[in-house]
Design a protein around this motif. Structure first.
Motif, mmCIF file in Angstrom:
data_model
loop_
_atom_site.group_PDB
_atom_site.id
_atom_site.type_symbol
_atom_site.label_atom_id
_atom_site.label_comp_id
_atom_site.label_asym_id
_atom_site.label_seq_id
_atom_site.Cartn_x
_atom_site.Cartn_y
_atom_site.Cartn_z
ATOM 1 N N GLY A 185 0.843 -1.187 0.000
ATOM 2 C CA GLY A 185 0.000 0.000 0.000
ATOM 3 C C GLY A 185 0.875 1.232 0.000
ATOM 4 N N THR A 186 0.290 2.327 -0.400
ATOM 5 C CA THR A 186 1.054 3.577 -0.442
ATOM 6 C C THR A 186 0.729 4.475 0.740
ATOM 7 N N THR A 187 -0.197 4.043 1.608
ATOM 8 C CA THR A 187 -0.590 4.914 2.711
ATOM 9 C C THR A 187 0.566 5.208 3.646
ATOM 10 N N SER A 188 1.398 4.221 3.925
ATOM 11 C CA SER A 188 2.518 4.460 4.839
ATOM 12 C C SER A 188 3.521 5.441 4.237
ATOM 13 N N VAL A 189 3.708 5.386 2.922
ATOM 14 C CA VAL A 189 4.660 6.278 2.265
ATOM 15 C C VAL A 189 4.117 7.694 2.220
ATOM 16 N N PHE A 190 2.862 7.860 1.782
ATOM 17 C CA PHE A 190 2.296 9.197 1.629
ATOM 18 C C PHE A 190 1.890 9.833 2.951
ATOM 19 N N ASP A 191 1.640 9.029 3.957
ATOM 20 C CA ASP A 191 1.318 9.570 5.284
ATOM 21 C C ASP A 191 2.559 9.914 6.086
ATOM 22 N N GLY A 192 3.705 9.583 5.562
ATOM 23 C CA GLY A 192 4.956 9.869 6.264
ATOM 24 C C GLY A 192 5.257 8.882 7.373
ATOM 25 N N ASN A 193 4.683 7.701 7.305
ATOM 26 C CA ASN A 193 4.887 6.686 8.343
ATOM 27 C C ASN A 193 6.043 5.743 8.051
ATOM 28 N N PHE B 258 13.631 -0.628 -0.369
ATOM 29 C CA PHE B 258 12.652 0.313 -0.915
ATOM 30 C C PHE B 258 11.261 -0.313 -0.910
ATOM 31 N N LEU B 259 11.154 -1.558 -1.362
ATOM 32 C CA LEU B 259 9.853 -2.230 -1.388
ATOM 33 C C LEU B 259 9.292 -2.433 0.011
ATOM 34 N N GLN B 260 10.162 -2.577 0.992
ATOM 35 C CA GLN B 260 9.691 -2.751 2.367
ATOM 36 C C GLN B 260 8.985 -1.506 2.892
ATOM 37 N N THR B 261 9.279 -0.351 2.317
ATOM 38 C CA THR B 261 8.576 0.869 2.764
ATOM 39 C C THR B 261 7.096 0.791 2.427
ATOM 40 N N PHE B 262 6.737 0.025 1.407
ATOM 41 C CA PHE B 262 5.342 -0.075 1.004
ATOM 42 C C PHE B 262 4.560 -1.129 1.771
ATOM 43 N N ILE B 263 5.225 -1.915 2.579
ATOM 44 C CA ILE B 263 4.513 -2.911 3.398
ATOM 45 C C ILE B 263 4.627 -2.582 4.879
ATOM 46 N N GLY B 264 5.112 -1.386 5.166
ATOM 47 C CA GLY B 264 5.173 -0.931 6.547
ATOM 48 C C GLY B 264 6.305 -1.494 7.369
ATOM 49 N N ARG B 265 7.330 -2.026 6.721
ATOM 50 C CA ARG B 265 8.477 -2.568 7.455
ATOM 51 C C ARG B 265 9.500 -1.473 7.702
ATOM 52 N N PHE B 266 10.307 -1.688 8.699
ATOM 53 C CA PHE B 266 11.353 -0.766 9.096
ATOM 54 C C PHE B 266 12.530 -0.900 8.151
ATOM 55 N N VAL B 267 13.029 0.206 7.638
ATOM 56 C CA VAL B 267 14.143 0.207 6.689
ATOM 57 C C VAL B 267 15.394 0.713 7.408
#
Length: 181
Positions: free
Chosen positions: A70-78, A135-144
């Protein structure tokens, strides 16, 4: 703790091995259709299968193939990104990041001949794949973490160097066998 990580990895290995075999068969058939000749090179075929299996396993372990994208975590700044690199916090997870990418580097050097010409390619292949995974982990809400990228890259480079040595030894043995005859 290490034992539980290994048990999880074993279960994931069992889950991806059939998919890897199917992808390998499709790849081999496609290669045959394009080249119109059947080449049976066991070492290269083993490396190709190992590479496919390793990539699938890394994607499974890191949550890429099982995550809820999902893109919510990326666009919400999470998105949580850590740039900390600390030798003091060296953990089993850090060591496993290094170990996880050794087969990737090993089989990459076996599959992609052009990678063997310069050592920097061993670093680049690991860095590019590791950055892609992170990078892909940012879209599944994982810690980078930057530390993960460094350990993954180092693991890929170690595997790459091992394969380069194996190929050099194999070539020397082949040359030695030719001289004896």
């Amino acid at each position: 703790m290490l034992e539980s990580y290994l048990q999880v990895a074993e279960v994931m290995f069992m889950q991806v091995r059939l998919k890897a075999f199917i992808i390998f068969c499709v790849y081999t058939c496609a290669k045959f259709l394009v080249k119109r000749k059947c080449e049976f090179k066991p070492f290269k075929m083993l490396c190709e299968f190992g590479w496919i299996l390793t990539v699938l396993l890394i994607l499974k372990i890191t949550g890429i193939t099982t995550g809820d994208f999902g893109t919510t975590s990326v666009f919400d700044g999470n998105v949580q990104i850590s740039f900390n690199i600390s030798i003091e916090n060296f953990s089993i997870a850090t060591l496993l990041n290094l170990i996880l990418f050794i087969p990737f580097g090993f089989f990459s050097a076996g599959v992609l001949k052009k990678l063997r010409s310069k050592w920097i390619y061993g670093i680049l292949i690991g860095l590019i794949f590791s950055l892609t995974v992170e990078f892909l982990q940012t879209f599944i809400g994982r810690f980078v973490e930057l530390e993960d990228v460094l350990m993954n890259t180092m693991g890929a480079f170690i595997g790459y160097e091992i394969m380069v040595l194996v190929i050099k030894l194999k070539d020397r043995m082949k040359m030695g066998a030719l001289k004896v005859e």
